[in-house]
Design a protein around this motif. Structure first.
Motif, PDB file in Angstrom:
ATOM      1  N   ASN A   1       4.649  10.474   2.111  1.00  0.00           N
ATOM      2  CA  ASN A   1       4.301  11.259   1.298  1.00  0.00           C
ATOM      3  C   ASN A   1       2.852  10.651   0.396  1.00  0.00           C
ATOM      4  O   ASN A   1       3.288   9.006  -0.448  1.00  0.00           O
ATOM      5  CB  ASN A   1       4.148  12.183  -0.179  1.00  0.00           C
ATOM      6  N   ALA A   2       1.761  10.201   0.525  1.00  0.00           N
ATOM      7  CA  ALA A   2       0.661   9.391  -0.251  1.00  0.00           C
ATOM      8  C   ALA A   2       1.377   9.319  -1.678  1.00  0.00           C
ATOM      9  O   ALA A   2       1.683  10.315  -2.178  1.00  0.00           O
ATOM     10  CB  ALA A   2      -0.692   9.781   0.101  1.00  0.00           C
ATOM     11  N   VAL A   3       0.669   8.246  -2.052  1.00  0.00           N
ATOM     12  CA  VAL A   3       0.908   7.966  -3.252  1.00  0.00           C
ATOM     13  C   VAL A   3      -0.529   7.778  -3.890  1.00  0.00           C
ATOM     14  O   VAL A   3      -1.354   7.197  -3.887  1.00  0.00           O
ATOM     15  CB  VAL A   3       2.017   6.212  -3.718  1.00  0.00           C
ATOM     16  N   ASP A   4      -0.992   8.027  -5.487  1.00  0.00           N
ATOM     17  CA  ASP A   4      -1.517   7.816  -6.142  1.00  0.00           C
ATOM     18  C   ASP A   4      -1.980   6.648  -6.712  1.00  0.00           C
ATOM     19  O   ASP A   4      -1.139   5.961  -7.545  1.00  0.00           O
ATOM     20  CB  ASP A   4      -2.156   8.844  -6.929  1.00  0.00           C
ATOM     21  N   VAL A   5      -2.700   5.211  -6.814  1.00  0.00           N
ATOM     22  CA  VAL A   5      -2.595   4.402  -7.048  1.00  0.00           C
ATOM     23  C   VAL A   5      -3.288   3.654  -7.849  1.00  0.00           C
ATOM     24  O   VAL A   5      -3.250   2.572  -8.312  1.00  0.00           O
ATOM     25  CB  VAL A   5      -3.060   3.180  -5.478  1.00  0.00           C
ATOM     26  N   VAL A   6      -4.209   4.682  -8.476  1.00  0.00           N
ATOM     27  CA  VAL A   6      -5.107   4.416  -9.679  1.00  0.00           C
ATOM     28  C   VAL A   6      -4.352   5.872 -10.589  1.00  0.00           C
ATOM     29  O   VAL A   6      -4.000   6.865 -11.036  1.00  0.00           O
ATOM     30  CB  VAL A   6      -6.503   5.034  -9.563  1.00  0.00           C
ATOM     31  N   SER A   7      -4.888   4.829 -11.818  1.00  0.00           N
ATOM     32  CA  SER A   7      -4.095   5.697 -13.405  1.00  0.00           C
ATOM     33  C   SER A   7      -4.280   6.279 -13.927  1.00  0.00           C
ATOM     34  O   SER A   7      -4.309   7.048 -15.075  1.00  0.00           O
ATOM     35  CB  SER A   7      -2.782   4.776 -14.297  1.00  0.00           C
ATOM     36  N   PHE A   8      -5.723   6.166 -13.842  1.00  0.00           N
ATOM     37  CA  PHE A   8      -6.860   7.187 -14.508  1.00  0.00           C
ATOM     38  C   PHE A   8      -6.833   8.384 -14.074  1.00  0.00           C
ATOM     39  O   PHE A   8      -6.899   9.314 -13.184  1.00  0.00           O
ATOM     40  CB  PHE A   8      -8.382   6.680 -14.703  1.00  0.00           C
ATOM     41  N   ASP A   9      -6.830   9.527 -15.337  1.00  0.00           N
ATOM     42  CA  ASP A   9      -6.628  10.598 -15.132  1.00  0.00           C
ATOM     43  C   ASP A   9      -8.325  11.308 -14.603  1.00  0.00           C
ATOM     44  O   ASP A   9      -8.264  12.154 -13.642  1.00  0.00           O
ATOM     45  CB  ASP A   9      -6.887  12.007 -16.915  1.00  0.00           C
ATOM     46  N   SER A  10      -9.444  10.712 -14.577  1.00  0.00           N
ATOM     47  CA  SER A  10     -10.630  11.359 -14.544  1.00  0.00           C
ATOM     48  C   SER A  10     -10.696  10.446 -12.328  1.00  0.00           C
ATOM     49  O   SER A  10     -11.515  11.010 -11.816  1.00  0.00           O
ATOM     50  CB  SER A  10     -11.636  10.358 -15.077  1.00  0.00           C
ATOM     51  N   PHE A  11      -9.855   9.693 -11.818  1.00  0.00           N
ATOM     52  CA  PHE A  11     -10.143   9.414 -10.553  1.00  0.00           C
ATOM     53  C   PHE A  11      -8.540   9.277 -10.189  1.00  0.00           C
ATOM     54  O   PHE A  11      -7.971   8.838 -10.695  1.00  0.00           O
ATOM     55  CB  PHE A  11     -10.421   7.638 -10.754  1.00  0.00           C
ATOM     56  N   SER A  12      -8.738   9.650  -8.583  1.00  0.00           N
ATOM     57  CA  SER A  12      -7.573   9.057  -7.903  1.00  0.00           C
ATOM     58  C   SER A  12      -7.751   8.220  -6.561  1.00  0.00           C
ATOM     59  O   SER A  12      -9.019   8.347  -5.756  1.00  0.00           O
ATOM     60  CB  SER A  12      -6.986  10.155  -7.078  1.00  0.00           C
ATOM     61  N   ASN A  13      -7.395   7.978  -6.223  1.00  0.00           N
ATOM     62  CA  ASN A  13      -7.436   6.753  -4.773  1.00  0.00           C
ATOM     63  C   ASN A  13      -5.942   6.912  -4.055  1.00  0.00           C
ATOM     64  O   ASN A  13      -4.759   6.174  -4.994  1.00  0.00           O
ATOM     65  CB  ASN A  13      -7.489   5.164  -5.297  1.00  0.00           C
TER      66      ASN A  13
END
Length: 138
Positions: free
Chosen positions: A96-108
């Motif tokens: 399962n992909a993981v989100d490498v960005v910790s900002f609430d307004s942006f995901s990667n």
């Protein structure tokens, strides 16, 4: 057979346990006892048999679990390269992909990652709070 890091850890735990029971031994003696437990005549023979081989799962197609940027994952190993004894570069395909960005307004999200881990399964690279980027459960 355990990895070299696991055998050394076992010797450390044995030494600590015996010291707690008022039977202190040297680290070298603890290593010899661990070698004997695995059927070898001495630590040198055990060390040679273990070598600096990767953990059993560190083969293409092997399965590993761990954390990437603090997020738990299960993954299949796509590639593994030994950089030097005890250090391995892994390419992983996460289930399962993981989100490498910790900002609430942006995901990667990332499903494939690469990283280098040492004998304890931890990367040398750390986040700003000191957490290893990649942690493989050995």
């Amino acid at each position: 057979m355990p990895t070299l890091a696991a055998a050394k850890s076992q010797a450390k735990r044995l030494r600590e346990r015996l010291a707690a029971e008022d039977m202190p031994i040297s680290h070298g003696h603890a290593l010899e006892l661990v070698a004997h437990q695995h059927g070898f005549r001495d630590w040198n023979a055990f060390h040679a048999a273990i070598g600096n081989r990767p953990p059993d799962a560190f083969v293409p197609g092997g399965r590993v679990q761990g954390r990437y940027l603090g997020q738990a994952f299960d993954a299949t190993i796509l590639a593994v390269d030994m950089l030097r004894p005890g250090w391995f570069r892994l390419e992983l395909d996460l289930d399962n992909a993981v989100d490498v960005v910790s900002f609430d307004s942006f995901s990667n999200f990332r499903k494939r990652i690469r990283g280098t881990v040492g004998p304890s399964g931890l990367s040398r690279e750390r986040s700003s709070v000191g957490q290893p980027h990649l942690e493989i459960d050995l």
